[in-house]
Design a protein around this motif. Sequence first.
Motif, PDB file in Angstrom:
ATOM      1  N   PHE A  14      44.470  45.770  44.982  1.00 23.49           N
ATOM      2  CA  PHE A  14      43.254  45.054  45.363  1.00 23.49           C
ATOM      3  C   PHE A  14      42.721  44.287  44.160  1.00 23.49           C
ATOM      4  O   PHE A  14      42.623  44.830  43.052  1.00 23.49           O
ATOM      5  N   ARG A  15      42.376  43.039  44.401  1.00 23.52           N
ATOM      6  CA  ARG A  15      41.740  42.253  43.345  1.00 23.52           C
ATOM      7  C   ARG A  15      40.345  42.815  43.074  1.00 23.52           C
ATOM      8  O   ARG A  15      39.568  43.026  44.005  1.00 23.52           O
ATOM      9  N   THR A  17      36.560  43.355  42.576  1.00 24.23           N
ATOM     10  CA  THR A  17      35.400  42.612  43.070  1.00 24.23           C
ATOM     11  C   THR A  17      34.193  43.534  43.129  1.00 24.23           C
ATOM     12  O   THR A  17      34.326  44.753  43.341  1.00 24.23           O
ATOM     13  N   ALA A  18      33.013  42.945  42.939  1.00 20.48           N
ATOM     14  CA  ALA A  18      31.784  43.725  43.062  1.00 20.48           C
ATOM     15  C   ALA A  18      31.348  43.865  44.514  1.00 20.48           C
ATOM     16  O   ALA A  18      30.434  44.636  44.834  1.00 20.48           O
ATOM     17  N   ASN A  19      32.016  43.116  45.406  1.00 24.22           N
ATOM     18  CA  ASN A  19      31.637  43.130  46.834  1.00 24.22           C
ATOM     19  C   ASN A  19      32.742  43.751  47.695  1.00 24.22           C
ATOM     20  O   ASN A  19      33.147  43.195  48.710  1.00 24.22           O
ATOM     21  N   PHE A  20      33.272  44.892  47.257  1.00 26.52           N
ATOM     22  CA  PHE A  20      34.333  45.548  48.020  1.00 26.52           C
ATOM     23  C   PHE A  20      33.794  45.990  49.384  1.00 26.52           C
ATOM     24  O   PHE A  20      32.726  46.606  49.480  1.00 26.52           O
ATOM     25  N   ALA A  21      34.556  45.641  50.443  1.00 28.15           N
ATOM     26  CA  ALA A  21      34.111  45.901  51.821  1.00 28.15           C
ATOM     27  C   ALA A  21      34.346  47.362  52.179  1.00 28.15           C
ATOM     28  O   ALA A  21      35.299  47.708  52.890  1.00 28.15           O
ATOM     29  N   GLN A  22      33.479  48.254  51.708  1.00 27.47           N
ATOM     30  CA  GLN A  22      33.660  49.685  51.946  1.00 27.47           C
ATOM     31  C   GLN A  22      33.544  50.056  53.418  1.00 27.47           C
ATOM     32  O   GLN A  22      34.174  51.002  53.878  1.00 27.47           O
ATOM     33  N   THR A 312      64.316  47.828  45.447  1.00 27.50           N
ATOM     34  CA  THR A 312      63.296  46.800  45.596  1.00 27.50           C
ATOM     35  C   THR A 312      61.908  47.410  45.702  1.00 27.50           C
ATOM     36  O   THR A 312      61.704  48.397  46.418  1.00 27.50           O
ATOM     37  N   VAL A 313      60.951  46.792  44.984  1.00 28.79           N
ATOM     38  CA  VAL A 313      59.544  47.196  45.042  1.00 28.79           C
ATOM     39  C   VAL A 313      58.715  45.964  45.368  1.00 28.79           C
ATOM     40  O   VAL A 313      58.900  44.902  44.762  1.00 28.79           O
ATOM     41  N   LEU A 314      57.820  46.085  46.344  1.00 30.46           N
ATOM     42  CA  LEU A 314      56.889  45.014  46.691  1.00 30.46           C
ATOM     43  C   LEU A 314      55.491  45.398  46.237  1.00 30.46           C
ATOM     44  O   LEU A 314      55.002  46.483  46.542  1.00 30.46           O
ATOM     45  N   VAL A 315      54.858  44.500  45.485  1.00 35.08           N
ATOM     46  CA  VAL A 315      53.444  44.669  45.138  1.00 35.08           C
ATOM     47  C   VAL A 315      52.673  43.652  45.973  1.00 35.08           C
ATOM     48  O   VAL A 315      52.777  42.444  45.749  1.00 35.08           O
ATOM     49  N   ALA A 316      51.933  44.138  46.981  1.00 33.37           N
ATOM     50  CA  ALA A 316      51.144  43.274  47.861  1.00 33.37           C
ATOM     51  C   ALA A 316      49.749  43.126  47.271  1.00 33.37           C
ATOM     52  O   ALA A 316      49.014  44.103  47.127  1.00 33.37           O
ATOM     53  N   ASN A 317      49.394  41.906  46.906  1.00 30.94           N
ATOM     54  CA  ASN A 317      48.081  41.635  46.308  1.00 30.94           C
ATOM     55  C   ASN A 317      47.110  41.148  47.381  1.00 30.94           C
ATOM     56  O   ASN A 317      47.416  40.215  48.123  1.00 30.94           O
ATOM     57  N   VAL A 318      45.959  41.807  47.468  1.00 31.65           N
ATOM     58  CA  VAL A 318      44.990  41.472  48.518  1.00 31.65           C
ATOM     59  C   VAL A 318      43.584  41.406  47.930  1.00 31.65           C
ATOM     60  O   VAL A 318      43.290  41.957  46.865  1.00 31.65           O
ATOM     61  N   TYR A 319      42.694  40.718  48.670  1.00 35.14           N
ATOM     62  CA  TYR A 319      41.263  40.721  48.379  1.00 35.14           C
ATOM     63  C   TYR A 319      40.635  41.960  49.017  1.00 35.14           C
ATOM     64  O   TYR A 319      41.078  42.421  50.077  1.00 35.14           O
ATOM     65  N   ALA A 323      35.044  38.799  53.628  1.00 28.28           N
ATOM     66  CA  ALA A 323      35.283  37.416  54.031  1.00 28.28           C
ATOM     67  C   ALA A 323      36.765  37.071  54.092  1.00 28.28           C
ATOM     68  O   ALA A 323      37.155  36.110  54.753  1.00 28.28           O
ATOM     69  N   GLN A 324      37.598  37.856  53.419  1.00 28.13           N
ATOM     70  CA  GLN A 324      39.043  37.570  53.386  1.00 28.13           C
ATOM     71  C   GLN A 324      39.842  38.592  54.205  1.00 28.13           C
ATOM     72  O   GLN A 324      41.051  38.716  54.037  1.00 28.13           O
ATOM     73  N   ILE A 325      39.183  39.308  55.119  1.00 23.15           N
ATOM     74  CA  ILE A 325      39.831  40.427  55.796  1.00 23.15           C
ATOM     75  C   ILE A 325      41.020  39.996  56.665  1.00 23.15           C
ATOM     76  O   ILE A 325      41.994  40.716  56.812  1.00 23.15           O
TER      77      ILE A 325
END
Length: 470
Positions: A14-15, A17-22, A312-319, A323-325
């Motif tokens: 997870f990138r 952020t101060a606005n994590f959608a808990q 193989t390893v995948l690193v999935a980067n998400v917000y 707003a980006q859900i």
Amino acid sequence: MSAKGSNVRVFVRFRPTANFAQDTINLGEDNKTIDIHIKKDEKFGVVNNQRSDWSFKVDGFLHNASQDSVYNAAAEPVVSKVLDGYNGTIMCYGQTGAGKTFTTTGATGNYKLRGIIPRVLQQVFKEIEERSEQSVTVRVSYLEIYNETLFDLLSTLPDVPAPDTQMTIVDDAQGVSVKGLSIHHASSEEDAMNLLFEGETNRIIGSHILNKNSSRSHCIFTIHLESHSRTLSNAKYTISKMNLVDLAGSERLGKTGSEGQILKEAAYINKSLTFLEQAIIALADRRRDHIPFRQSKLTYALKDSLGGNCNTVLVANVYGEAAQISETLSTLRFASRMKCIPAESVVIEHYDPVRVAKNLAKEIAHLKQELAIHDTLANRTNVSYEPFNESQIGEINTQVRRYLDGNLHEIDIINIRQIQEVCSQFKIILSQQEQEVEARLRQKYTLIDRNDYVAIAAAQKVGMGNLWIT
């Protein structure tokens, strides 16, 4: 030698952020479960309102994680396997601006924030120093796929000749390779880092609302390893490679506000990522016989990494923001499909022909010494195990003829080579005798084929007495 069958390993980062959608994103205590819950009265992007809950299983999620912890969890085990002879791939996937390039290469101005590739290079050369019994050659290449065209990011180096033809992806004995892509020797971590920095300066980037330095291409940094034993008697060696893949980010054009050239690049990026997802879906379906790797340059270049002999390893980067859900959901779906791909890596051992020849020569010399000692103990002197010359072969021929004529009662057996030559001379003499008998018969008789009835009748009519029907 093969590794135990497994699946592609997947980590979600997870990138910060101060606005994590808990209220929307729930991270499980097992560090492997991510639950998404969308309230009925909320609408984010293009989420299907008929469904409000999703649950994803991964190998680990990295929330507010440092570059060190990301590397230790996702990359370090793969690098050690590559040095053992297994192929490896670490791939970063996700929405534009979610942190893929930061995860892959890191921040150049801060040593602690360096990414996976610099850390892989450090670990490779550190482990090579520790493996004193092995001699490892390291080579590096850097490929860019921009708008479905292949580019060599290291082609600007002075020792790289201009390619005569456009680069193409081909299947060869080692798997998939890029014809025309330059591969550079790196004798130290510093050499490899210089090659990485050279390639990074040639990458194509652009700017839009979500990312001021958005990668506009897919890049594959490959470390090629060839490992030989320092023990000269060991002729086996291994060839392996490590692909470090930084994919361009998927984009929703309405959110990025792209136009002009940036819009064209986004179309190519989204198209290639769509083809990548189609290949992933096909690989995860055990009933599928055909995998559409050749739909795009990206899927073809990653054929070994996706469905081949590779860890193989995948690193999935998400917000982590509400707003980006919708894009986060899309990335997590891709990650869950990737995790279903079966993987079984195998070490393919090669043999150095020069060392094999030297080892065989040593073995022959050793066996000759053993025979000489045995003959001495058995009072067998003047026994030679070398190939026979013409004079010796003639002597054996004479002995066999005397034996057949009854003038020699037995032939003394010395060694296996002599027995083989005696049998060979028996065959030669027998063949010669058969030819002599046939020649005498032809002189005395007229030979006629038994199926040639006309010739037989004509010969009998004239009363030929020396008729021999064969």
